[in-house]
Design an enzyme around this catalytic site. Structure first.
Site, PDB file in Angstrom:
ATOM      1  N   SER A   1       0.844  -1.199   0.000  1.00 47.11           N
ATOM      2  CA  SER A   1       0.000   0.000   0.000  1.00 47.11           C
ATOM      3  C   SER A   1       0.880   1.250   0.000  1.00 47.11           C
ATOM      4  O   SER A   1       2.090   1.174   0.253  1.00 47.11           O
ATOM      5  CB  SER A   1      -0.863  -0.043   1.278  1.00 47.11           C
TER       6      SER A   1
ATOM      7  N   TYR B   1       3.085   6.598  18.221  1.00 47.83           N
ATOM      8  CA  TYR B   1       3.661   6.555  16.868  1.00 47.83           C
ATOM      9  C   TYR B   1       4.898   7.459  16.793  1.00 47.83           C
ATOM     10  O   TYR B   1       5.963   7.052  16.336  1.00 47.83           O
ATOM     11  CB  TYR B   1       2.575   7.004  15.895  1.00 47.83           C
TER      12      TYR B   1
ATOM     13  N   THR C   1      -1.825   9.029   1.290  1.00 53.71           N
ATOM     14  CA  THR C   1      -1.787   7.556   1.210  1.00 53.71           C
ATOM     15  C   THR C   1      -3.034   6.999   1.906  1.00 53.71           C
ATOM     16  O   THR C   1      -3.656   7.692   2.728  1.00 53.71           O
ATOM     17  CB  THR C   1      -0.557   6.980   1.953  1.00 53.71           C
TER      18      THR C   1
HETATM   19  N1  LIG Z   1       1.876   9.189   4.449  1.00 53.67           N
HETATM   20  C1  LIG Z   1       2.551  10.078   5.156  1.00 53.67           C
HETATM   21  O1  LIG Z   1       2.336  11.297   5.066  1.00 53.67           O
HETATM   22  C2  LIG Z   1       3.640   9.626   6.079  1.00 53.67           C
HETATM   23  C3  LIG Z   1       4.273  10.617   6.847  1.00 53.67           C
HETATM   24  C4  LIG Z   1       5.311  10.238   7.684  1.00 53.67           C
HETATM   25  C5  LIG Z   1       5.701   8.917   7.741  1.00 53.67           C
HETATM   26  N2  LIG Z   1       5.057   7.973   6.994  1.00 53.67           N
HETATM   27  C6  LIG Z   1       5.532   6.583   7.106  1.00 53.67           C
HETATM   28  O2  LIG Z   1       5.557   5.975   5.835  1.00 53.67           O
HETATM   29  C7  LIG Z   1       5.354   4.574   5.966  1.00 53.67           C
HETATM   30  C8  LIG Z   1       4.274   4.144   4.998  1.00 53.67           C
HETATM   31  O3  LIG Z   1       3.061   4.767   5.372  1.00 53.67           O
HETATM   32  P1  LIG Z   1       1.844   5.003   4.367  1.00 53.67           P
HETATM   33  O4  LIG Z   1       1.396   6.379   4.582  1.00 53.67           O
HETATM   34  O5  LIG Z   1       2.199   4.527   3.025  1.00 53.67           O
HETATM   35  O6  LIG Z   1       0.743   4.051   5.055  1.00 53.67           O
HETATM   36  P2  LIG Z   1      -0.134   2.819   4.491  1.00 53.67           P
HETATM   37  O7  LIG Z   1      -0.740   3.181   3.189  1.00 53.67           O
HETATM   38  O8  LIG Z   1      -1.049   2.430   5.614  1.00 53.67           O
HETATM   39  O9  LIG Z   1       0.932   1.688   4.304  1.00 53.67           O
HETATM   40  C9  LIG Z   1       1.467   1.027   5.425  1.00 53.67           C
HETATM   41  C10 LIG Z   1       1.997  -0.311   4.998  1.00 53.67           C
HETATM   42  O10 LIG Z   1       2.523  -0.958   6.156  1.00 53.67           O
HETATM   43  C11 LIG Z   1       1.995  -2.269   6.205  1.00 53.67           C
HETATM   44  N3  LIG Z   1       1.939  -2.806   7.554  1.00 53.67           N
HETATM   45  C12 LIG Z   1       1.244  -2.327   8.626  1.00 53.67           C
HETATM   46  N4  LIG Z   1       1.431  -3.118   9.691  1.00 53.67           N
HETATM   47  C13 LIG Z   1       2.248  -4.125   9.278  1.00 53.67           C
HETATM   48  C14 LIG Z   1       2.798  -5.261   9.912  1.00 53.67           C
HETATM   49  N5  LIG Z   1       2.542  -5.545  11.197  1.00 53.67           N
HETATM   50  N6  LIG Z   1       3.615  -6.068   9.213  1.00 53.67           N
HETATM   51  C15 LIG Z   1       3.876  -5.818   7.906  1.00 53.67           C
HETATM   52  N7  LIG Z   1       3.382  -4.761   7.236  1.00 53.67           N
HETATM   53  C16 LIG Z   1       2.577  -3.932   7.928  1.00 53.67           C
HETATM   54  C17 LIG Z   1       0.600  -2.158   5.597  1.00 53.67           C
HETATM   55  O11 LIG Z   1       0.153  -3.439   5.230  1.00 53.67           O
HETATM   56  P3  LIG Z   1      -1.408  -3.775   4.968  1.00 53.67           P
HETATM   57  O12 LIG Z   1      -1.639  -3.383   3.537  1.00 53.67           O
HETATM   58  O13 LIG Z   1      -1.477  -5.244   5.215  1.00 53.67           O
HETATM   59  O14 LIG Z   1      -2.180  -2.961   5.960  1.00 53.67           O
HETATM   60  C18 LIG Z   1       0.896  -1.232   4.431  1.00 53.67           C
HETATM   61  O15 LIG Z   1       1.448  -1.942   3.341  1.00 53.67           O
HETATM   62  C19 LIG Z   1       5.005   4.326   7.430  1.00 53.67           C
HETATM   63  O16 LIG Z   1       6.143   3.879   8.124  1.00 53.67           O
HETATM   64  C20 LIG Z   1       4.601   5.704   7.930  1.00 53.67           C
HETATM   65  O17 LIG Z   1       4.835   5.852   9.300  1.00 53.67           O
HETATM   66  C21 LIG Z   1       4.029   8.296   6.176  1.00 53.67           C
END
Ligand SMILES: NC(=O)c1ccc[n+]([C@@H]2O[C@H](COP(=O)([O-])OP(=O)(O)OC[C@H]3O[C@@H](n4cnc5c(N)ncnc54)[C@H](OP(=O)(O)O)[C@@H]3O)[C@@H](O)[C@H]2O)c1
Length: 326
Positions: free
Chosen positions: A59, A211, A246
């Site tokens: 994702s 977090y 996202t």
């Molecule tokens: N988007 C932002 O603005 C933002 C800002 C700062 C940091 N981040 C960081 O960027 C990273 C990606 O976030 P995102 O925004 O792309 O969120 P996202 O769309 O929710 O993607 C998160 C991913 O992590 C996976 N995941 C969650 N728990 C897991 C587990 N226990 N084991 C394996 N995989 C797991 C999810 O798998 P499932 O598909 O199975 O749920 C999904 O593929 C995260 O570390 C987040 O903290 C994002």
């Protein structure tokens, strides 16, 4: 570029960073890309013949990292907890790059240390050298949740699982001069290292605080981990994506996402620096935090900067919880 324009360019970039909202939004990325100090893109074939693993590749930013790393020639290893979702992304990657075998799916719950051990054992048995390991999997649970081993979930998913995974993948990473990237969050700027309560057992639980504390844990371990693994020829980095649109952001912070929708970054902008850290030559210096292709301070508030003793004590907790030095 003359000295003045270089200085002005760096100053504008720094100003965007310290004022947070412009820097973290799509504005920051758009402006910085046009500054004369913006570093060159990696070579378009920089990762041909290389293997790169991305956790949470089913994702959001993880999916985008897989697509972008594969576009530079890498074989990407999608580490996901749901095989069917992983296969869907693998199909998208292969269709995008027109290369059968460009993506392979591995199942692992990164918060579950037994699952991490199993994954690492299988990966090392495959004898593939790893050029990159992107610790992207992330979550922000609304209530205090525990992992299979009973650890608070964000700390287990963002710190314990990734540290253990890296340690166990050392043979693959040493063989590939691996670059390990922790995808952290600018939210960590608001929190201190929870040295006395890493499992969030005291006080009223808040998912956003937990977090952000776990994300601070990631950046505070950078110097410790960089030193620990330097002899293997690997490097360790953190990147923060800014605010990117996202599914995860929509689900965990719906009001924040709705309010900032017009200025949220694209997934491409959110993962740009992670791809750059993995693909650029030479590797960036180990042990630093990167955002928009520049190293950034890990603390802006004096109170969030831990002492060496506090960092050491947090590392001791991580080693004990993962059984690293046992
Ligand atoms: N988007 C932002 O603005 C933002 C800002 C700062 C940091 N981040 C960081 O960027 C990273 C990606 O976030 P995102 O925004 O792309 O969120 P996202 O769309 O929710 O993607 C998160 C991913 O992590 C996976 N995941 C969650 N728990 C897991 C587990 N226990 N084991 C394996 N995989 C797991 C999810 O798998 P499932 O598909 O199975 O749920 C999904 O593929 C995260 O570390 C987040 O903290 C994002």
């Amino acid at each position: 570029m003359n000295a003045l324009s270089h200085r002005a360019s760096r100053a504008l970039d720094t100003l965007l960073d310290r004022t947070v909202a412009p820097g973290f939004s799509r504005v920051g990325y758009a402006v910085r890309r046009h500054l004369p100090t913006w570093p060159a893109d990696p070579h378009p074939r920089a990762l041909v013949g290389r293997h790169v693993a991305v956790t949470g590749a089913s994702s959001g930013l993880g999916r985008r990292s897989a697509l972008d790393l594969a576009a530079l020639g890498a074989t990407v290893h999608l580490i996901v907890r749901d095989a069917a979702r992983g296969e869907r992304v693998a199909g998208e990657v292969e269709a995008a790059v027109g290369r059968t075998g460009a993506a392979r799916v591995w199942v692992c719950d990164v918060s579950d240390l037994d699952s991490v051990r199993e994954l690492a054992g299988a990966f090392v048995a495959s004898a593939l050298p790893l050029r990159g390991l992107v610790h992207n999997a992330g979550a922000l649970p609304p209530t205090r949740t525990t992992s299979a081993q009973g650890h608070e979930l964000t700390m287990s998913l963002h710190v314990l699982g990734p540290v253990l995974m890296t340690q166990l993948l050392l043979p693959a990473l040493a063989a590939g001069a691996g670059r390990v990237v922790f995808v952290t969050s600018g939210g960590m700027y608001t929190q201190e290292l929870p040295v006395d309560d890493p499992e969030f057992e005291r006080g009223e639980y808040s998912g956003t605080v937990a977090y952000a504390r776990s994300k601070r844990g990631q950046v505070e371990l950078l110097p410790v981990l960089a030193e620990r693994w330097a002899a293997s020829g690997m490097s360790v980095h953190a990147t923060h994506p800014g605010w990117a649109s996202t599914p995860g952001l929509d689900a965990s912070l719906p009001r924040f996402a709705a309010t900032l929708r017009p200025v949220l970054r694209s997934d491409v902008a959110g993962t740009d620096t992670t791809t750059w850290v993995v693909a650029r030559e030479p590797a960036p210096p180990s042990g630093r935090l990167w955002h928009d292709r520049r190293d950034r301070p890990t603390s802006v508030l004096a109170r969030s900067r831990p002492s060496a003793g506090e960092r050491e004590s947090f590392w001791q907790w991580v080693s004990d919880a993962t059984g690293l030095d046992a």
